[in-house]
Design a protein around this motif. Structure first.
Motif, PDB file in Angstrom:
ATOM      1  N   GLN A   1       0.818  -1.215   0.000  1.00 31.83           N
ATOM      2  CA  GLN A   1       0.000   0.000   0.000  1.00 31.83           C
ATOM      3  C   GLN A   1       0.853   1.267   0.000  1.00 31.83           C
ATOM      4  O   GLN A   1       0.513   2.253  -0.656  1.00 31.83           O
ATOM      5  CB  GLN A   1      -0.945  -0.003   1.211  1.00 31.83           C
ATOM      6  N   ILE A   2       1.971   1.254   0.719  1.00 29.97           N
ATOM      7  CA  ILE A   2       2.778   2.483   0.807  1.00 29.97           C
ATOM      8  C   ILE A   2       3.555   2.756  -0.478  1.00 29.97           C
ATOM      9  O   ILE A   2       4.159   3.822  -0.613  1.00 29.97           O
ATOM     10  CB  ILE A   2       3.747   2.448   2.016  1.00 29.97           C
ATOM     11  N   GLN A   3       3.518   1.821  -1.412  1.00 31.83           N
ATOM     12  CA  GLN A   3       4.109   2.104  -2.713  1.00 31.83           C
ATOM     13  C   GLN A   3       3.376   3.253  -3.405  1.00 31.83           C
ATOM     14  O   GLN A   3       3.956   3.949  -4.232  1.00 31.83           O
ATOM     15  CB  GLN A   3       4.083   0.850  -3.591  1.00 31.83           C
ATOM     16  N   LYS A   4       2.120   3.450  -3.030  1.00 31.68           N
ATOM     17  CA  LYS A   4       1.336   4.542  -3.609  1.00 31.68           C
ATOM     18  C   LYS A   4       1.890   5.901  -3.203  1.00 31.68           C
ATOM     19  O   LYS A   4       1.628   6.912  -3.862  1.00 31.68           O
ATOM     20  CB  LYS A   4      -0.123   4.422  -3.178  1.00 31.68           C
ATOM     21  N   LEU A   5       2.642   5.936  -2.101  1.00 35.21           N
ATOM     22  CA  LEU A   5       3.282   7.174  -1.655  1.00 35.21           C
ATOM     23  C   LEU A   5       4.714   7.281  -2.182  1.00 35.21           C
ATOM     24  O   LEU A   5       5.429   8.219  -1.831  1.00 35.21           O
ATOM     25  CB  LEU A   5       3.297   7.231  -0.120  1.00 35.21           C
ATOM     26  N   ASN A   6       5.113   6.283  -2.977  1.00 39.28           N
ATOM     27  CA  ASN A   6       6.493   6.205  -3.493  1.00 39.28           C
ATOM     28  C   ASN A   6       7.518   6.039  -2.369  1.00 39.28           C
ATOM     29  O   ASN A   6       8.655   6.503  -2.496  1.00 39.28           O
ATOM     30  CB  ASN A   6       6.830   7.439  -4.345  1.00 39.28           C
ATOM     31  N   TRP A   7       7.108   5.400  -1.299  1.00 36.11           N
ATOM     32  CA  TRP A   7       8.033   5.101  -0.214  1.00 36.11           C
ATOM     33  C   TRP A   7       8.685   3.746  -0.511  1.00 36.11           C
ATOM     34  O   TRP A   7       8.461   2.756   0.178  1.00 36.11           O
ATOM     35  CB  TRP A   7       7.305   5.058   1.121  1.00 36.11           C
ATOM     36  N   TRP A   8       9.488   3.714  -1.547  1.00 38.52           N
ATOM     37  CA  TRP A   8      10.012   2.451  -2.049  1.00 38.52           C
ATOM     38  C   TRP A   8      11.001   1.792  -1.104  1.00 38.52           C
ATOM     39  O   TRP A   8      11.033   0.560  -0.979  1.00 38.52           O
ATOM     40  CB  TRP A   8      10.646   2.669  -3.423  1.00 38.52           C
ATOM     41  N   SER A   9      11.815   2.582  -0.437  1.00 39.59           N
ATOM     42  CA  SER A   9      12.793   1.971   0.470  1.00 39.59           C
ATOM     43  C   SER A   9      12.094   1.262   1.622  1.00 39.59           C
ATOM     44  O   SER A   9      12.440   0.119   1.965  1.00 39.59           O
ATOM     45  CB  SER A   9      13.762   3.030   1.006  1.00 39.59           C
ATOM     46  N   LEU A  10      11.087   1.905   2.212  1.00 40.88           N
ATOM     47  CA  LEU A  10      10.346   1.265   3.296  1.00 40.88           C
ATOM     48  C   LEU A  10       9.597   0.045   2.788  1.00 40.88           C
ATOM     49  O   LEU A  10       9.583  -1.012   3.440  1.00 40.88           O
ATOM     50  CB  LEU A  10       9.377   2.272   3.926  1.00 40.88           C
ATOM     51  N   SER A  11       8.975   0.160   1.631  1.00 37.43           N
ATOM     52  CA  SER A  11       8.235  -0.955   1.065  1.00 37.43           C
ATOM     53  C   SER A  11       9.140  -2.152   0.795  1.00 37.43           C
ATOM     54  O   SER A  11       8.810  -3.300   1.137  1.00 37.43           O
ATOM     55  CB  SER A  11       7.551  -0.519  -0.236  1.00 37.43           C
ATOM     56  N   ASN A  12      10.280  -1.900   0.192  1.00 35.70           N
ATOM     57  CA  ASN A  12      11.199  -2.994  -0.144  1.00 35.70           C
ATOM     58  C   ASN A  12      11.759  -3.669   1.106  1.00 35.70           C
ATOM     59  O   ASN A  12      11.860  -4.904   1.171  1.00 35.70           O
ATOM     60  CB  ASN A  12      12.343  -2.468  -1.007  1.00 35.70           C
ATOM     61  N   VAL A  13      12.143  -2.868   2.093  1.00 37.92           N
ATOM     62  CA  VAL A  13      12.700  -3.433   3.329  1.00 37.92           C
ATOM     63  C   VAL A  13      11.657  -4.283   4.045  1.00 37.92           C
ATOM     64  O   VAL A  13      11.944  -5.405   4.482  1.00 37.92           O
ATOM     65  CB  VAL A  13      13.208  -2.304   4.255  1.00 37.92           C
TER      66      VAL A  13
END
Length: 212
Positions: free
Chosen positions: A147-159
């Protein structure tokens, strides 16, 4: 001036980082204060077994660490609620609820004696319940990461994605070591706990950077 919300203070997210570090250090401290503890062979839970010599100290440390991480997760949920990000709020709330259940079953469910950890049953009821919680907690982490990929928080999403998968993999291997009675149960238990702590601790740190 708009009143600052409680979750906007760095301290609440910082608690999650401190809680994660506590889980990381637990096995190290266990070896230092109790030389008979074998971290590769025995799960971390043996430190808080009913007849363990330092039971009270480790039990308090585990509960306090869990409370600190839960506060950080509550702050993350409050952030998404404030931003009206419904799906992200749902994901963070699922993580919070699942993590609280993980802490409660680990620490409130009557602990075994040390001999139960050294010569365990094949699969006691507590482990079955814990397996369900682990799957639920990992699923909540994966859902939130998506879901947070929608905010472009890619580092948090990937981790979160990687560590949620590692949490499940290491937990399965830990259960497998128990069933086979191989002396690596503790090793995989530490890796599973550290994967979870790192994922939730990184989430806390990510939000702490953005807090006022």
């Amino acid at each position: 001036m708009q009143q600052q919300q409680w979750w906007q203070h760095k301290i609440y997210f910082g608690l999650g980082v401190v809680g994660a570090l506590t889980y990381f250090l637990e096995s190290i401290v266990g070896v230092l204060v109790w030389p008979a503890y074998q971290p590769l062979a025995h799960p971390i839970a043996i430190l808080a077994a009913q007849d363990a010599p330092h039971r009270v100290g480790f039990l308090i440390a585990q509960v306090v660490a869990g409370i600190m991480i839960a506060i950080a997760l509550a702050a993350i949920w409050s952030y998404h609620q404030f931003q009206h990000e419904r799906r992200m709020a749902q994901g963070s709330l699922a993580m919070l609820f699942s993590f609280i259940m993980w802490v409660l079953v680990n620490n409130v469910w009557p602990n075994f004696t040390m001999v139960n950890y050294v010569v365990p049953e094949n699969f006691p009821a507590k482990n079955i319940v814990m397996a369900v919680i682990i799957v639920g907690l990992a699923a909540a982490m994966l859902y939130y990461a998506k879901q947070i990929q929608k905010l472009n928080w890619w580092s948090l999403s990937n981790v979160l994605t990687v560590l949620a998968l590692l949490f499940v993999i290491f937990s399965v291997l830990e259960f497998g070591m128990q069933l086979l009675n191989w002396p690596l149960r503790g090793f995989f238990d530490i890796l599973a706990t550290d994967s979870l702590a790192l994922g939730l601790g990184f989430s806390s740190w990510y939000f702490m950077r953005q807090a006022i």
